[in-house]
Scaffold this motif. Structure first.
Motif, PDB file in Angstrom:
ATOM      1  N   GLU A  90       0.837  -1.204   0.000  1.00  0.00           N
ATOM      2  CA  GLU A  90       0.000   0.000   0.000  1.00  0.00           C
ATOM      3  C   GLU A  90       0.870   1.252   0.000  1.00  0.00           C
ATOM      4  OE1 GLU A  90      -2.135  -3.344   0.634  1.00  0.00           O
ATOM      5  OE2 GLU A  90      -0.582  -2.701   2.052  1.00  0.00           O
ATOM      6  N   TYR A 140      -8.665  -5.938  -4.478  1.00  0.00           N
ATOM      7  CA  TYR A 140      -8.571  -5.528  -5.877  1.00  0.00           C
ATOM      8  C   TYR A 140      -7.538  -6.372  -6.625  1.00  0.00           C
ATOM      9  CZ  TYR A 140      -7.993  -2.687 -10.045  1.00  0.00           C
ATOM     10  OH  TYR A 140      -7.926  -2.270 -11.347  1.00  0.00           O
ATOM     11  N   CYS A 141      -6.404  -6.650  -5.981  1.00  0.00           N
ATOM     12  CA  CYS A 141      -5.383  -7.477  -6.630  1.00  0.00           C
ATOM     13  C   CYS A 141      -5.929  -8.877  -6.908  1.00  0.00           C
ATOM     14  CB  CYS A 141      -4.139  -7.556  -5.745  1.00  0.00           C
ATOM     15  SG  CYS A 141      -3.164  -6.028  -5.731  1.00  0.00           S
ATOM     16  N   TYR A 182      -0.407 -11.033  -4.584  1.00  0.00           N
ATOM     17  CA  TYR A 182      -0.281 -10.109  -3.449  1.00  0.00           C
ATOM     18  C   TYR A 182       0.307 -10.922  -2.307  1.00  0.00           C
ATOM     19  CZ  TYR A 182      -1.884  -6.761   0.163  1.00  0.00           C
ATOM     20  OH  TYR A 182      -1.967  -5.862   1.212  1.00  0.00           O
ATOM     21  N   VAL A 224      -8.620  -3.212   0.980  1.00  0.00           N
ATOM     22  CA  VAL A 224      -9.140  -2.752  -0.314  1.00  0.00           C
ATOM     23  C   VAL A 224      -8.179  -3.144  -1.432  1.00  0.00           C
ATOM     24  CG1 VAL A 224      -9.907  -0.749  -1.640  1.00  0.00           C
ATOM     25  CG2 VAL A 224     -10.279  -0.822   0.842  1.00  0.00           C
ATOM     26  N   VAL A 225      -6.891  -2.889  -1.212  1.00  0.00           N
ATOM     27  CA  VAL A 225      -5.880  -3.207  -2.227  1.00  0.00           C
ATOM     28  C   VAL A 225      -5.777  -4.711  -2.435  1.00  0.00           C
ATOM     29  CG1 VAL A 225      -3.406  -3.100  -2.757  1.00  0.00           C
ATOM     30  CG2 VAL A 225      -4.562  -1.099  -1.803  1.00  0.00           C
ATOM     31  N   GLU A 246      -9.011  -9.570  -7.473  1.00  0.00           N
ATOM     32  CA  GLU A 246     -10.005  -9.411  -8.542  1.00  0.00           C
ATOM     33  C   GLU A 246      -9.364  -9.392  -9.924  1.00  0.00           C
ATOM     34  OE1 GLU A 246     -12.980  -5.855 -10.069  1.00  0.00           O
ATOM     35  OE2 GLU A 246     -12.625  -6.085  -7.913  1.00  0.00           O
ATOM     36  N   ILE A 247      -8.188  -8.742 -10.042  1.00  0.00           N
ATOM     37  CA  ILE A 247      -7.559  -8.618 -11.364  1.00  0.00           C
ATOM     38  C   ILE A 247      -6.454  -9.659 -11.582  1.00  0.00           C
ATOM     39  CG2 ILE A 247      -8.098  -6.160 -11.485  1.00  0.00           C
ATOM     40  CD1 ILE A 247      -5.178  -5.553 -10.834  1.00  0.00           C
TER      41      ILE A 247
END
Length: 300
Positions: A246, A268-269, A276, A264-265, A271-272
Protein backbone atom coordinates in the motif's frame (compact mmCIF):
# COMPACT_ATOMS: atom_id res chain seq x y z
CA UNK A 1 6.47 13.27 16.72
CA UNK A 2 6.11 14.98 20.09
CA UNK A 3 6.34 11.65 21.91
CA UNK A 4 9.44 10.74 19.90
CA UNK A 5 11.08 14.06 20.75
CA UNK A 6 10.40 13.63 24.48
CA UNK A 7 11.76 10.05 24.45
CA UNK A 8 14.83 11.14 22.46
CA UNK A 9 15.72 13.93 24.90
CA UNK A 10 14.80 11.71 27.85
CA UNK A 11 17.14 9.02 26.56
CA UNK A 12 20.09 11.39 26.54
CA UNK A 13 19.10 12.68 29.99
CA UNK A 14 19.12 9.05 31.20
CA UNK A 15 22.55 8.60 29.59
CA UNK A 16 23.90 11.58 31.57
CA UNK A 17 22.26 10.34 34.79
CA UNK A 18 23.59 6.75 34.53
CA UNK A 19 27.13 8.11 34.09
CA UNK A 20 30.26 5.96 34.14
CA UNK A 21 28.69 2.52 34.17
CA UNK A 22 28.42 -0.55 31.95
CA UNK A 23 24.66 -0.13 32.29
CA UNK A 24 25.14 2.41 29.51
CA UNK A 25 25.05 -0.52 27.10
CA UNK A 26 21.34 -0.87 27.89
CA UNK A 27 20.96 2.84 27.17
CA UNK A 28 22.82 2.30 23.89
CA UNK A 29 20.35 -0.43 22.89
CA UNK A 30 17.37 1.74 23.84
CA UNK A 31 18.73 4.72 21.92
CA UNK A 32 19.25 2.52 18.84
CA UNK A 33 15.50 1.86 18.92
CA UNK A 34 14.77 5.58 19.37
CA UNK A 35 17.07 6.55 16.48
CA UNK A 36 15.32 4.06 14.18
CA UNK A 37 11.88 5.33 15.18
CA UNK A 38 13.06 8.84 14.32
CA UNK A 39 14.22 7.42 11.00
CA UNK A 40 10.67 6.22 10.34
CA UNK A 41 9.36 9.74 10.97
CA UNK A 42 12.00 11.22 8.66
CA UNK A 43 10.93 8.68 6.01
CA UNK A 44 7.29 9.77 6.30
CA UNK A 45 8.28 13.43 6.08
CA UNK A 46 10.26 12.70 2.93
CA UNK A 47 7.09 11.33 1.36
CA UNK A 48 5.12 14.48 2.35
CA UNK A 49 2.80 12.39 4.48
CA UNK A 50 2.74 14.72 7.49
CA UNK A 51 2.27 18.34 6.40
CA UNK A 52 0.36 19.76 3.47
CA UNK A 53 3.11 22.22 2.55
CA UNK A 54 6.70 21.55 1.56
CA UNK A 55 8.45 23.96 3.93
CA UNK A 56 7.33 22.45 7.27
CA UNK A 57 8.11 18.99 5.86
CA UNK A 58 11.63 20.12 4.95
CA UNK A 59 12.23 21.82 8.30
CA UNK A 60 10.99 18.85 10.33
CA UNK A 61 12.87 16.39 8.10
CA UNK A 62 16.15 18.27 8.48
CA UNK A 63 15.75 18.59 12.26
CA UNK A 64 14.88 14.92 12.75
CA UNK A 65 17.18 13.45 10.09
CA UNK A 66 20.30 15.61 10.11
CA UNK A 67 20.27 17.06 13.61
CA UNK A 68 18.57 14.24 15.49
CA UNK A 69 20.00 11.14 13.82
CA UNK A 70 22.99 12.40 11.82
CA UNK A 71 21.76 11.29 8.39
CA UNK A 72 21.47 13.48 5.30
CA UNK A 73 17.70 13.72 5.01
CA UNK A 74 17.71 15.44 1.61
CA UNK A 75 20.16 12.95 0.08
CA UNK A 76 18.35 9.93 1.52
CA UNK A 77 14.92 11.21 0.42
CA UNK A 78 16.15 11.68 -3.16
CA UNK A 79 17.66 8.18 -3.19
CA UNK A 80 14.54 6.67 -1.66
CA UNK A 81 12.27 8.32 -4.22
CA UNK A 82 14.35 6.74 -6.99
CA UNK A 83 13.75 3.41 -5.30
CA UNK A 84 10.00 4.06 -5.26
CA UNK A 85 9.98 4.92 -8.96
CA UNK A 86 11.60 1.59 -9.91
CA UNK A 87 11.59 -0.84 -6.97
CA UNK A 88 13.95 -3.81 -7.23
CA UNK A 89 15.10 -2.75 -10.70
CA UNK A 90 18.73 -3.70 -11.38
CA UNK A 91 19.50 -0.54 -13.34
CA UNK A 92 17.39 2.09 -11.60
CA UNK A 93 16.86 1.17 -7.93
CA UNK A 94 19.81 2.33 -5.79
CA UNK A 95 18.76 -0.13 -3.07
CA UNK A 96 19.68 -3.12 -5.24
CA UNK A 97 22.87 -1.73 -6.72
CA UNK A 98 25.69 -4.26 -6.22
CA UNK A 99 27.78 -2.67 -3.48
CA UNK A 100 28.78 -5.37 -0.97
CA UNK A 101 25.64 -7.50 -1.29
CA UNK A 102 24.56 -8.64 -4.77
CA UNK A 103 20.90 -9.22 -5.53
CA UNK A 104 20.73 -11.22 -8.78
CA UNK A 105 22.64 -13.91 -10.62
CA UNK A 106 23.58 -11.40 -13.30
CA UNK A 107 25.12 -9.12 -10.66
CA UNK A 108 27.03 -12.10 -9.26
CA UNK A 109 28.45 -12.86 -12.69
CA UNK A 110 29.66 -9.26 -13.02
CA UNK A 111 30.91 -8.90 -9.43
CA UNK A 112 34.56 -8.50 -8.54
CA UNK A 113 36.59 -8.03 -5.37
CA UNK A 114 34.78 -7.84 -2.02
CA UNK A 115 31.23 -8.24 -3.44
CA UNK A 116 32.28 -11.45 -5.18
CA UNK A 117 33.96 -12.75 -2.03
CA UNK A 118 30.91 -11.96 0.11
CA UNK A 119 28.36 -13.20 -2.45
CA UNK A 120 29.47 -16.82 -2.04
CA UNK A 121 27.92 -16.99 1.44
CA UNK A 122 26.16 -13.64 1.59
CA UNK A 123 23.08 -15.02 3.36
CA UNK A 124 25.35 -15.66 6.36
CA UNK A 125 27.05 -12.28 6.03
CA UNK A 126 23.81 -10.29 5.75
CA UNK A 127 22.97 -9.65 9.39
CA UNK A 128 26.60 -9.15 10.56
CA UNK A 129 27.05 -6.58 7.77
CA UNK A 130 24.00 -4.68 9.04
CA UNK A 131 26.07 -3.65 12.09
CA UNK A 132 27.91 -1.32 9.69
CA UNK A 133 24.78 0.05 7.99
CA UNK A 134 24.35 3.11 10.23
CA UNK A 135 27.99 4.11 9.78
CA UNK A 136 27.61 3.59 6.03
CA UNK A 137 24.62 5.95 5.94
CA UNK A 138 26.46 8.59 7.98
CA UNK A 139 29.46 8.50 5.64
CA UNK A 140 27.34 8.35 2.47
CA UNK A 141 25.34 11.37 3.67
CA UNK A 142 28.46 13.49 4.11
CA UNK A 143 29.98 12.33 0.81
CA UNK A 144 26.78 13.21 -1.05
CA UNK A 145 26.64 16.66 0.53
CA UNK A 146 30.24 17.39 -0.43
CA UNK A 147 29.51 16.83 -4.12
CA UNK A 148 29.09 19.90 -6.33
CA UNK A 149 25.47 20.95 -6.74
CA UNK A 150 24.21 19.31 -3.56
CA UNK A 151 20.99 20.99 -2.41
CA UNK A 152 21.01 22.79 0.96
CA UNK A 153 24.65 21.78 1.39
CA UNK A 154 25.48 24.38 4.03
CA UNK A 155 22.34 23.78 6.07
CA UNK A 156 22.54 20.00 5.98
CA UNK A 157 26.28 19.80 6.66
CA UNK A 158 25.91 22.28 9.52
CA UNK A 159 23.15 20.25 11.15
CA UNK A 160 25.06 16.96 10.75
CA UNK A 161 28.17 18.61 12.20
CA UNK A 162 26.21 19.88 15.21
CA UNK A 163 24.74 16.40 15.70
CA UNK A 164 28.13 14.69 15.83
CA UNK A 165 29.79 17.41 17.92
CA UNK A 166 27.05 16.98 20.54
CA UNK A 167 26.89 13.19 20.14
CA UNK A 168 30.61 12.50 20.47
CA UNK A 169 31.05 15.33 22.96
CA UNK A 170 28.42 13.90 25.32
CA UNK A 171 29.58 10.29 24.98
CA UNK A 172 33.27 11.04 25.56
CA UNK A 173 32.53 13.54 28.36
CA UNK A 174 30.36 11.15 30.38
CA UNK A 175 32.28 7.93 29.70
CA UNK A 176 35.97 7.04 29.80
CA UNK A 177 37.57 6.17 26.47
CA UNK A 178 37.05 2.40 26.57
CA UNK A 179 33.41 2.49 27.62
CA UNK A 180 32.73 5.33 25.20
CA UNK A 181 34.04 3.29 22.27
CA UNK A 182 32.00 0.25 23.32
CA UNK A 183 28.90 2.46 23.66
CA UNK A 184 29.41 3.79 20.11
CA UNK A 185 29.89 0.28 18.71
CA UNK A 186 26.77 -1.07 20.42
CA UNK A 187 24.59 1.97 19.69
CA UNK A 188 25.48 2.38 16.03
CA UNK A 189 25.66 -1.38 15.44
CA UNK A 190 22.17 -2.01 16.83
CA UNK A 191 20.89 1.07 15.02
CA UNK A 192 22.10 -0.43 11.74
CA UNK A 193 20.66 -3.86 12.54
CA UNK A 194 17.25 -2.41 13.43
CA UNK A 195 17.21 -0.37 10.22
CA UNK A 196 18.05 -3.48 8.22
CA UNK A 197 15.48 -5.61 10.03
CA UNK A 198 12.88 -2.94 9.23
CA UNK A 199 13.61 -2.63 5.52
CA UNK A 200 14.69 -6.18 4.58
CA UNK A 201 11.16 -7.67 4.73
CA UNK A 202 9.84 -5.12 2.25
CA UNK A 203 11.56 -6.12 -1.02
CA UNK A 204 14.46 -8.50 -0.37
CA UNK A 205 13.75 -11.87 -1.88
CA UNK A 206 11.11 -10.45 -4.21
CA UNK A 207 11.56 -10.46 -8.03
CA UNK A 208 14.45 -8.34 -9.30
CA UNK A 209 13.47 -6.51 -12.48
CA UNK A 210 15.59 -5.77 -15.54
CA UNK A 211 15.13 -3.68 -18.69
CA UNK A 212 13.39 -6.69 -20.23
CA UNK A 213 10.48 -6.41 -17.78
CA UNK A 214 7.69 -4.15 -19.03
CA UNK A 215 5.19 -3.79 -16.19
CA UNK A 216 2.49 -1.23 -15.53
CA UNK A 217 2.65 0.87 -12.38
CA UNK A 218 0.46 -1.36 -10.23
CA UNK A 219 2.26 -4.59 -11.09
CA UNK A 220 5.70 -2.98 -10.82
CA UNK A 221 4.90 -1.90 -7.26
CA UNK A 222 2.89 -4.90 -6.03
CA UNK A 223 4.96 -7.75 -7.48
CA UNK A 224 8.23 -6.44 -6.01
CA UNK A 225 6.83 -5.68 -2.53
CA UNK A 226 5.91 -7.83 0.45
CA UNK A 227 3.57 -7.08 3.35
CA UNK A 228 4.23 -8.36 6.86
CA UNK A 229 1.31 -9.57 8.94
CA UNK A 230 0.95 -8.68 12.60
CA UNK A 231 -0.85 -6.50 15.10
CA UNK A 232 -0.12 -3.18 16.74
CA UNK A 233 3.36 -4.28 17.86
CA UNK A 234 4.43 -5.10 14.30
CA UNK A 235 3.01 -1.78 13.11
CA UNK A 236 5.02 0.05 15.77
CA UNK A 237 8.21 -1.95 15.38
CA UNK A 238 8.31 -1.57 11.58
CA UNK A 239 7.08 2.02 11.45
CA UNK A 240 3.98 0.78 9.58
CA UNK A 241 6.20 -0.08 6.63
CA UNK A 242 4.86 -3.62 7.02
CA UNK A 243 2.08 -2.33 4.72
CA UNK A 244 4.71 -1.99 2.02
CA UNK A 245 2.46 -2.74 -0.94
CA UNK A 246 0.00 0.00 0.00
CA UNK A 247 2.87 2.37 0.77
CA UNK A 248 4.33 1.85 -2.69
CA UNK A 249 1.01 2.35 -4.41
CA UNK A 250 0.22 5.48 -2.38
CA UNK A 251 3.58 6.81 -1.06
CA UNK A 252 2.17 10.07 0.30
CA UNK A 253 -0.68 8.37 2.16
CA UNK A 254 -0.16 9.00 5.92
CA UNK A 255 1.25 5.85 7.48
CA UNK A 256 -1.63 5.39 9.99
CA UNK A 257 -4.05 5.03 7.05
CA UNK A 258 -2.15 2.24 5.29
CA UNK A 259 -3.82 -0.46 7.40
CA UNK A 260 -7.21 0.87 6.26
CA UNK A 261 -6.18 0.70 2.60
CA UNK A 262 -4.74 -2.81 2.93
CA UNK A 263 -7.94 -4.91 2.60
CA UNK A 264 -9.14 -2.75 -0.31
CA UNK A 265 -5.88 -3.21 -2.23
CA UNK A 266 -5.67 -6.93 -1.46
CA UNK A 267 -9.23 -7.50 -2.69
CA UNK A 268 -8.57 -5.53 -5.88
CA UNK A 269 -5.38 -7.48 -6.63
CA UNK A 270 -7.32 -10.73 -6.20
CA UNK A 271 -10.00 -9.41 -8.54
CA UNK A 272 -7.56 -8.62 -11.36
CA UNK A 273 -5.29 -11.65 -10.76
CA UNK A 274 -2.16 -9.92 -9.43
CA UNK A 275 -0.15 -11.84 -6.84
CA UNK A 276 -0.28 -10.11 -3.45
CA UNK A 277 2.26 -11.46 -0.97
CA UNK A 278 1.71 -11.13 2.76
CA UNK A 279 3.75 -13.20 5.24
CA UNK A 280 4.80 -13.30 8.86
CA UNK A 281 7.90 -11.39 9.94
CA UNK A 282 10.15 -14.43 10.47
CA UNK A 283 8.98 -15.92 7.18
CA UNK A 284 9.90 -12.70 5.37
CA UNK A 285 13.47 -12.90 6.68
CA UNK A 286 13.66 -16.53 5.60
CA UNK A 287 12.53 -15.67 2.08
CA UNK A 288 15.08 -12.85 1.85
CA UNK A 289 17.96 -15.01 3.11
CA UNK A 290 17.07 -17.93 0.84
CA UNK A 291 17.08 -15.57 -2.13
CA UNK A 292 20.53 -14.26 -1.22
CA UNK A 293 21.82 -17.80 -0.80
CA UNK A 294 20.40 -18.94 -4.13
CA UNK A 295 21.87 -15.92 -5.93
CA UNK A 296 25.37 -16.87 -4.75
CA UNK A 297 24.98 -20.57 -5.63
CA UNK A 298 27.10 -20.33 -8.80
CA UNK A 299 30.12 -19.28 -6.74
CA UNK A 300 29.77 -22.30 -4.47
Amino acid sequence: MSIAAVIYLGGWALFAWVGDSWLQLLVAAAMAVVFTQLGFLAHDLGHRQVFRKRRPSDVAGLVIGNLGVGLGWGWWTSKHNRHHANPNHEDHDPDVSPAVIVWSEDQVARSRGIPRFVAKYQAYWFFPLLTLEAWHLHVASVKALLKPGAKRRTTELSLITVHFVLYFGLVFTVLPLGKALVFLIVHQGLFGIYLGLSFAPNHKGMPVLTKEDKLDFLRKQVLTSRNVKGGWFTDLALGQLNYQIEHHLFPNMPAPNLRRAQPVVQAYCAEIGVDYLQTGLITSYGQALRHLHEVGAALR
